[in-house]
Motif scaffolding. Structure first.
Motif, PDB file in Angstrom:
ATOM      1  N   ILE A 236      79.926  19.061  11.824  1.00  0.00           N
ATOM      2  CA  ILE A 236      80.335  20.509  12.604  1.00  0.00           C
ATOM      3  C   ILE A 236      80.161  21.508  11.298  1.00  0.00           C
ATOM      4  N   GLY A 237      80.113  21.111   9.921  1.00  0.00           N
ATOM      5  CA  GLY A 237      80.125  22.206   9.106  1.00  0.00           C
ATOM      6  C   GLY A 237      78.868  22.744   9.570  1.00  0.00           C
ATOM      7  N   GLU A 238      77.579  22.100   9.345  1.00  0.00           N
ATOM      8  CA  GLU A 238      76.580  22.790   9.200  1.00  0.00           C
ATOM      9  C   GLU A 238      76.512  23.776  10.365  1.00  0.00           C
ATOM     10  N   VAL A 239      76.816  23.175  11.298  1.00  0.00           N
ATOM     11  CA  VAL A 239      76.974  24.152  13.045  1.00  0.00           C
ATOM     12  C   VAL A 239      78.076  24.852  12.661  1.00  0.00           C
ATOM     13  N   SER A 240      79.030  25.061  12.200  1.00  0.00           N
ATOM     14  CA  SER A 240      79.970  25.981  11.488  1.00  0.00           C
ATOM     15  C   SER A 240      78.844  27.363  10.873  1.00  0.00           C
ATOM     16  N   ASN A 241      78.043  26.655   9.701  1.00  0.00           N
ATOM     17  CA  ASN A 241      77.424  27.218   9.101  1.00  0.00           C
ATOM     18  C   ASN A 241      76.126  28.429   9.470  1.00  0.00           C
TER      19      ASN A 241
ATOM     20  N   LEU B 217      74.287  33.313  12.628  1.00  0.00           N
ATOM     21  CA  LEU B 217      73.961  34.338  13.417  1.00  0.00           C
ATOM     22  C   LEU B 217      75.131  35.658  14.291  1.00  0.00           C
ATOM     23  N   SER B 218      75.872  34.781  13.921  1.00  0.00           N
ATOM     24  CA  SER B 218      76.980  35.832  14.163  1.00  0.00           C
ATOM     25  C   SER B 218      76.436  37.148  13.083  1.00  0.00           C
ATOM     26  N   GLU B 219      76.314  37.026  12.008  1.00  0.00           N
ATOM     27  CA  GLU B 219      75.663  38.084  11.262  1.00  0.00           C
ATOM     28  C   GLU B 219      74.805  38.642  11.251  1.00  0.00           C
ATOM     29  N   LEU B 220      73.460  37.625  12.022  1.00  0.00           N
ATOM     30  CA  LEU B 220      72.246  37.789  12.433  1.00  0.00           C
ATOM     31  C   LEU B 220      72.577  38.987  13.691  1.00  0.00           C
ATOM     32  N   GLY B 221      73.449  38.498  14.171  1.00  0.00           N
ATOM     33  CA  GLY B 221      74.035  39.682  15.555  1.00  0.00           C
ATOM     34  C   GLY B 221      74.070  40.901  15.065  1.00  0.00           C
TER      35      GLY B 221
END
Length: 153
Positions: A117-122, A127-131
């Motif tokens: 879950i931590g890895e998915v959150s990171n 992705l949001s920063e890349l977006g």
């Protein structure tokens, strides 16, 4: 009257009798084993064995056969109690081993889930920063495209 002295005849003496009491019969004392059984192995059987052992001790002075019978009953109950107690301790040990083995497995799996879950959150944060940066590039691309179309027209 004759003054004759009559010889005194020795009276036969009876041999002295001596009363010897036989030592009390040897009836085994099962109280100690019953208490250990009651405290460590099988309390219900240990308690019943303790009652029989105490009855055997009190019956020792007046009825040897009854005392031996009760002592034998206490011995039998103690043996059965010790065997059941040992089996119970083994069963509890196996149960605790299996319980903690599976508990460790569950906690390890839970830890792996938390790590995932931590890895998915990171990854989502990245992705949001890349977006955000892509949308800025997209706006830049739209500006270039609009400038090109104005030049061409």
């Amino acid at each position: 009257m004759s003054n004759q002295v009559q010889p005194m005849m020795a009276q036969p003496q009876q041999p002295a009798t001596m009363t010897v009491q036989a030592p009390p019969p040897d009836v085994p004392n099962r109280v100690c084993a019953s208490v250990i059984n009651m405290l460590l192995c099988c309390p219900p059987l240990g308690l019943v064995a303790l009652i029989f052992a105490c009855q055997a001790n009190s019956a020792k002075s007046y009825n040897v056969m009854e005392a031996r019978s009760k002592a034998d009953t206490a011995k039998t109950l103690n043996i059965v109690g010790f065997i059941l107690g040992i089996l119970a301790w083994i069963a509890v040990g196996i149960y605790l081993f299996v319980f903690f083995y599976f508990l460790a497995g569950v906690l390890n799996a839970y830890g792996n889930v938390l790590t995932t879950i931590g890895e998915v959150s990171n990854s989502l944060d990245e992705l949001s920063e890349l977006g955000n940066s892509t949308s800025m590039l997209g706006n830049l691309d739209l500006d270039i495209a609009s400038n090109l179309t104005s030049i061409i027209n």
